[in-house]
Design a protein around this motif. Structure first.
Motif, PDB file in Angstrom:
ATOM      1  N   PHE A  33     -53.670  15.014   7.538  1.00 54.18           N
ATOM      2  CA  PHE A  33     -54.313  16.517   7.918  1.00 54.18           C
ATOM      3  C   PHE A  33     -55.389  17.353   7.030  1.00 54.18           C
ATOM      4  O   PHE A  33     -56.384  17.766   7.042  1.00 54.18           O
ATOM      5  CB  PHE A  33     -53.295  17.709   7.377  1.00 54.18           C
ATOM      6  CG  PHE A  33     -54.019  19.283   7.697  1.00 54.18           C
ATOM      7  CD1 PHE A  33     -53.916  19.537   8.877  1.00 54.18           C
ATOM      8  CD2 PHE A  33     -53.696  19.989   6.364  1.00 54.18           C
ATOM      9  CE1 PHE A  33     -54.210  21.052   8.973  1.00 54.18           C
ATOM     10  CE2 PHE A  33     -54.077  20.990   6.186  1.00 54.18           C
ATOM     11  CZ  PHE A  33     -54.654  21.631   7.628  1.00 54.18           C
TER      12      PHE A  33
ATOM     13  N   GLN B 244     -59.189  15.554   7.217  1.00 51.37           N
ATOM     14  CA  GLN B 244     -59.764  16.653   8.109  1.00 51.37           C
ATOM     15  C   GLN B 244     -61.122  17.372   7.431  1.00 51.37           C
ATOM     16  O   GLN B 244     -62.080  17.077   8.240  1.00 51.37           O
ATOM     17  CB  GLN B 244     -59.283  16.952   9.135  1.00 51.37           C
ATOM     18  CG  GLN B 244     -57.526  16.615  10.213  1.00 51.37           C
ATOM     19  CD  GLN B 244     -57.570  17.380  10.961  1.00 51.37           C
ATOM     20  OE1 GLN B 244     -57.833  17.826  12.227  1.00 51.37           O
ATOM     21  NE2 GLN B 244     -55.950  18.183   9.791  1.00 51.37           N
TER      22      GLN B 244
ATOM     23  N   ASN C 296     -55.009  24.223  14.411  1.00 55.10           N
ATOM     24  CA  ASN C 296     -53.839  24.481  15.461  1.00 55.10           C
ATOM     25  C   ASN C 296     -52.577  25.023  15.294  1.00 55.10           C
ATOM     26  O   ASN C 296     -52.215  23.192  14.541  1.00 55.10           O
ATOM     27  CB  ASN C 296     -55.091  23.848  15.931  1.00 55.10           C
ATOM     28  CG  ASN C 296     -55.772  23.849  17.184  1.00 55.10           C
ATOM     29  OD1 ASN C 296     -56.378  25.009  16.992  1.00 55.10           O
ATOM     30  ND2 ASN C 296     -56.786  23.111  17.505  1.00 55.10           N
TER      31      ASN C 296
ATOM     32  N   ASP D 264     -56.558  20.034  13.688  1.00 56.06           N
ATOM     33  CA  ASP D 264     -54.560  19.292  14.300  1.00 56.06           C
ATOM     34  C   ASP D 264     -53.745  19.846  13.190  1.00 56.06           C
ATOM     35  O   ASP D 264     -54.198  19.394  11.693  1.00 56.06           O
ATOM     36  CB  ASP D 264     -54.993  17.882  14.533  1.00 56.06           C
ATOM     37  CG  ASP D 264     -56.305  18.118  15.966  1.00 56.06           C
ATOM     38  OD1 ASP D 264     -55.785  18.411  16.472  1.00 56.06           O
ATOM     39  OD2 ASP D 264     -56.380  16.370  15.329  1.00 56.06           O
TER      40      ASP D 264
ATOM     41  N   SER E  47     -46.888  19.735  13.596  1.00 56.54           N
ATOM     42  CA  SER E  47     -45.594  19.620  14.318  1.00 56.54           C
ATOM     43  C   SER E  47     -44.430  20.159  13.589  1.00 56.54           C
ATOM     44  O   SER E  47     -44.660  18.877  13.159  1.00 56.54           O
ATOM     45  CB  SER E  47     -45.116  18.763  15.744  1.00 56.54           C
ATOM     46  OG  SER E  47     -43.885  19.472  16.341  1.00 56.54           O
TER      47      SER E  47
ATOM     48  N   ASN F 187     -49.395  22.933  19.308  1.00 57.96           N
ATOM     49  CA  ASN F 187     -49.305  21.521  19.844  1.00 57.96           C
ATOM     50  C   ASN F 187     -50.817  21.347  20.892  1.00 57.96           C
ATOM     51  O   ASN F 187     -50.677  20.576  21.208  1.00 57.96           O
ATOM     52  CB  ASN F 187     -48.506  20.988  19.992  1.00 57.96           C
ATOM     53  CG  ASN F 187     -47.241  20.866  18.913  1.00 57.96           C
ATOM     54  OD1 ASN F 187     -47.397  20.304  17.789  1.00 57.96           O
ATOM     55  ND2 ASN F 187     -45.860  20.936  19.500  1.00 57.96           N
ATOM     56  N   SER F 188     -51.334  22.040  20.922  1.00 61.35           N
ATOM     57  CA  SER F 188     -52.793  22.082  21.527  1.00 61.35           C
ATOM     58  C   SER F 188     -53.654  20.793  21.274  1.00 61.35           C
ATOM     59  O   SER F 188     -53.598  20.477  20.020  1.00 61.35           O
ATOM     60  CB  SER F 188     -53.216  23.398  22.190  1.00 61.35           C
ATOM     61  OG  SER F 188     -54.243  22.883  20.826  1.00 61.35           O
ATOM     62  N   SER F 189     -54.498  20.301  21.830  1.00 57.19           N
ATOM     63  CA  SER F 189     -54.798  18.919  22.252  1.00 57.19           C
ATOM     64  C   SER F 189     -56.507  19.277  21.269  1.00 57.19           C
ATOM     65  O   SER F 189     -57.035  18.665  21.059  1.00 57.19           O
ATOM     66  CB  SER F 189     -54.770  17.978  23.138  1.00 57.19           C
ATOM     67  OG  SER F 189     -55.951  18.943  24.424  1.00 57.19           O
ATOM     68  N   ARG F 190     -56.520  20.796  21.628  1.00 54.44           N
ATOM     69  CA  ARG F 190     -58.278  21.493  21.083  1.00 54.44           C
ATOM     70  C   ARG F 190     -58.316  20.835  19.868  1.00 54.44           C
ATOM     71  O   ARG F 190     -57.630  21.744  18.697  1.00 54.44           O
ATOM     72  CB  ARG F 190     -58.068  22.755  20.929  1.00 54.44           C
ATOM     73  CG  ARG F 190     -59.729  23.454  21.215  1.00 54.44           C
ATOM     74  CD  ARG F 190     -59.401  24.597  21.200  1.00 54.44           C
ATOM     75  NE  ARG F 190     -61.056  25.237  20.898  1.00 54.44           N
ATOM     76  CZ  ARG F 190     -60.500  26.803  21.083  1.00 54.44           C
ATOM     77  NH1 ARG F 190     -60.267  27.331  21.239  1.00 54.44           N
ATOM     78  NH2 ARG F 190     -61.512  26.393  21.416  1.00 54.44           N
ATOM     79  N   SER F 191     -59.187  20.203  19.292  1.00 57.96           N
ATOM     80  CA  SER F 191     -59.575  19.777  17.512  1.00 57.96           C
ATOM     81  C   SER F 191     -61.318  19.439  17.873  1.00 57.96           C
ATOM     82  O   SER F 191     -61.475  19.393  18.592  1.00 57.96           O
ATOM     83  CB  SER F 191     -58.462  18.857  16.956  1.00 57.96           C
ATOM     84  OG  SER F 191     -58.643  17.900  18.075  1.00 57.96           O
TER      85      SER F 191
ATOM     86  N   HIS G 157     -62.029  23.196  14.343  1.00 53.40           N
ATOM     87  CA  HIS G 157     -60.696  23.537  15.268  1.00 53.40           C
ATOM     88  C   HIS G 157     -59.680  21.740  14.396  1.00 53.40           C
ATOM     89  O   HIS G 157     -60.118  21.186  14.621  1.00 53.40           O
ATOM     90  CB  HIS G 157     -60.119  22.867  16.551  1.00 53.40           C
ATOM     91  CG  HIS G 157     -59.952  24.730  17.334  1.00 53.40           C
ATOM     92  ND1 HIS G 157     -59.878  25.733  17.577  1.00 53.40           N
ATOM     93  CD2 HIS G 157     -61.423  25.180  17.399  1.00 53.40           C
ATOM     94  CE1 HIS G 157     -60.677  26.752  17.977  1.00 53.40           C
ATOM     95  NE2 HIS G 157     -61.817  26.407  18.322  1.00 53.40           N
TER      96      HIS G 157
END
Length: 702
Positions: A116, A119, A132, A151, A154, A135-139, A149
């Motif tokens: 994390f 990034q 985010n 990640d 979780s 848990n969306s795939s948008r990154s 964005h």
């Protein structure tokens, strides 16, 4: 002798202050953040940063976050990081120095934490960084780089949001103090009494509403090709602009009252938190400021806001409806209109210059996309604002992290509160409802499933002994409620449990709201269905074993004051993290331990709860201060009747009939028996006597 003392004091006053010497290990980490560095200076005495040079050229600064931000992590201690920031405000990297986040130390492992923070490398303070959490795939970066964005992780949402807030707030302090172009302008605020009724055109003419547009020919020049090359219908009608934007600072009564009406403005201001700033953006044309796919309540991708070279957070308030809408006199119709909350870590100064960025992204086909970014100057009429004498730092006035978390999890909070309300009503009327044994049993099993699958597996609401010594450490180090508000589900459960401890004792939580307790209950039921031989621990051994959990509790709490790291490792006596948080996906010794306890519980009812649970021990201690003893006893209980004791799976009823509230899990089985004429021996005897008297009276009458 006196002369030597005078000489020593003179030296102390004359000699320059000693700088904090840089250790070899920390120097090596800074070298990783700035690989081309040739000189790394010690920490500056005037401001806690490490200047980094390549020969004579300043590359940037490294600093430790604990010197600039004391935001506490989920464990109640700050997360210490070493951050590199170059002269242009870009992150050269982030290194985690020290932390006590349980989910990373003894759960997911530190790998996801390091991934994390990695990034941040290469990203800038000029970008709006959004983590985010769904848990969306948008990154990754948007087409213009203004919004990024990241990640999330979780099961570690709280921890990563705290890390992001710590990184950004500390970097802003360093940038504003040491980097050119990041200094704040003189602070301003909207004049509270500046208002007169104006039409839409008057608002624009006097500079109270900003206006900007771009023609089709200009955007074609920016993109380098005609709009007809794009398959989407993006060409405006003849004479119409490609995009036309209007924007205004709603907090100003001149703008807000004219745009929303007096009543609408009043209701909006009442709904906003103190210090919240709102920017209205309206657009029309072939390319509005939000796309058709825009999700209300989120941050827009097409439009962004910058000020002082920093990205200013914009988030849709999702408040416009039939009762609150733009209604200025003479106002044209728009294709899109939004109220955006602006500020975030960077803050927002409404009277200073800023820029809106319109991000245009047009696809020629499914492989090729053309992109450009258009700068829109934002400078409202100075008449709207007045100077602020003392400017608080944005990090001191911005919305706390926990508020966003509560808003994001509103439906989980609502469902939990509803469930707790139903449980409270059920317990308050337990004697009446217990006359229907089937109802009690069905409700209990239904609620246990709710506890395990919603509170436990989904909402991650498993309370832990870690929460207890986190509370003690917070009180010891300086209590802050913000730490405990970071997880709304845990906070609500703790408040509810604490209150009910003084009413029903520890049993309400242990028997109804503990996810691992529910899992043990199901394991015990399965063991009975599989006809496993049930082991009844002899009474003398049971009375000794139930005391074992108390020294475990004392040892954990005491160790926490000596070493939180050791205490976190010892807290693995709780199988909660392995079973509930990580769904048994963990290193095999932890899984073997958790599964072993469940298997053992199939032979000895709730073995872990009865003999090992330090959380249950802590709740039992507080539960002794309960105000009531709800579970009734009758004359024959224990002398000689042992029916309730034999049916009590957790053995919380003594041979003399007394209920041991320190061990009772309030399953209500004994209440059902007492209210059942066919099970309670006392009621059966009374019914027989009553029946005999009725028979005798009937015979005499005959």
């Amino acid at each position: 002798m006196a002369g030597r003392i005078v000489l020593l004091l003179a030296c102390l006053f004359v000699l320059p202050p000693v700088q904090a010497e840089l250790s070899g290990s920390k120097r090596a980490l800074i070298q990783e953040l700035f690989p081309s560095a040739t000189v790394i200076e010690d920490k500056s005495p005037d401001f806690p940063v490490y200047p980094v040079y390549q020969l004579q050229e300043l590359l940037g600064y490294a600093y430790e976050t604990v010197d600039h931000s004391r935001l506490q992590g989920f464990a109640g201690k700050p997360i210490s990081m070493l951050i590199g920031l170059d002269t242009k405000g870009r992150f050269t990297g982030v290194k985690v120095l020290n932390h006590h986040e349980p989910v990373f130390l003894h759960g997911l492992g530190e790998g996801p934490l390091f991934e994390f923070v990695d990034q941040y490398e290469g990203h800038s303070l000029r970008e709006q960084i959004i983590v985010n959490t769904s848990n969306s795939s948008r990154s990754g970066r948007t087409s213009t780089g203004s919004v990024v964005h990241f990640d999330g992780v979780s099961k570690a949402t709280v921890s990563v949001l705290i890390i992001n807030d710590t990184v950004l707030s500390s970097a802003l302090k360093v940038a504003r103090k040491k980097l050119e172009g990041f200094a704040q302008s003189a602070p301003t605020q909207a004049k509270p009494d500046f208002y007169e009724p104006l039409s839409w055109q008057q608002l624009i003419d006097r500079g109270f509403i900003g206006h900007w547009q771009i023609a089709a020919e200009s955007i074609e020049a920016e993109l380098g090709r005609p709009l007809s090359d794009y398959p989407m219908d993006i060409e405006p009608p003849e004479g119409e602009p490609f995009s036309e934007l209007f924007f205004g600072y709603i907090n100003s009564p001149m703008v807000g009252r004219n745009l929303l009406g007096d009543e609408g403005y009043r209701r909006l201001m009442q709904r906003l938190d103190d210090g919240a700033q709102v920017l209205a953006v309206m657009s029309r044309g072939a390319f509005p400021h939000v796309s058709r796919e825009f999700v209300p309540g989120s941050s827009p991708d097409r439009v962004g806001l910058t000020q002082n070279n920093l990205a200013v957070e914009m988030r849709d308030l999702n408040l416009l409806d039939q009762n609150l809408d733009f209604r200025a006199a003479g106002m044209p119709s728009f294709d899109a209109g939004n109220l955006f909350r602006v500020g975030g870590n960077a803050g927002f100064n409404p009277g200073a210059e800023a820029n809106l960025k319109l991000n245009v992204e047009l696809a020629r086909n499914h492989l090729m996309v053309d992109r450009t970014s258009l700068d829109i100057p934002v400078q409202f009429n100075d008449e709207l604002f007045e100077a602020v004498e003392v400017a608080p730092n944005p990090e001191d006035t911005r919305q706390p992290v926990w508020i966003g978390l509560w808003k994001e999890r509103w439906w989980q909070i609502s469902l939990l509160v509803l469930g707790l309300t139903v449980l409270t009503v059920f317990f308050a009327r337990q004697k009446t409802l217990s006359r229907n044994p089937k109802l009690v049993h069905r409700f209990r099993w239904g609620f246990l499933f709710f506890t395990l699958f919603f509170i436990g597996f989904y909402a991650q609401g498993q309370l832990s002994v870690v929460n207890i010594y986190t509370l003690f450490l917070a009180i010891w180090d300086g209590f802050s409620l913000n730490v405990f508000l970071l997880d709304p589900i845990i906070f609500i459960l703790w408040v509810y449990t604490f209150v009910t401890l003084f009413i029903w004792g520890r049993g309400l939580f242990c028997g109804w709201l503990c996810p691992f307790g529910a899992l043990q209950e199901m394991a015990a039921w399965l063991g009975e269905k599989l006809k496993f031989s049930q082991i009844n621990v002899p009474e003398q051994w049971h009375r000794r074993l139930i005391l074992l959990k108390y020294p475990i509790l004392v040892g954990l709490v005491g160790t926490a004051f000596y070493s939180l790291t050791i205490a976190e490792k010892l807290a693995e006596v709780e199988p909660f993290k392995t079973s509930i948080t990580l769904f048994f996906v963990r290193h095999w010794p932890f899984v073997l331990y958790a599964v072993g306890l469940l298997v053992l519980g199939m032979f000895i009812h709730k073995f872990y709860c009865r003999y090992l649970c330090p959380l249950g021990a802590g709740l039992a201690v507080l539960g002794r201060f309960r105000l009531f003893s709800w579970l009734d006893r009758v004359e024959l209980c224990g002398t000689p009747c042992q029916h309730c004791k034999n049916e009590c799976g957790i053995n919380a009823i003594r041979k003399d009939g007394r209920i041991d509230y320190d061990e009772c899990i309030q399953c209500l089985e004994c209440v059902v028996i007492l209210e059942d004429d066919t099970q309670c021996v006392d009621k059966r005897l009374k019914n027989k006597k009553r029946s005999r008297r009725e028979n005798i009276l009937a015979t005499d009458a005959g």
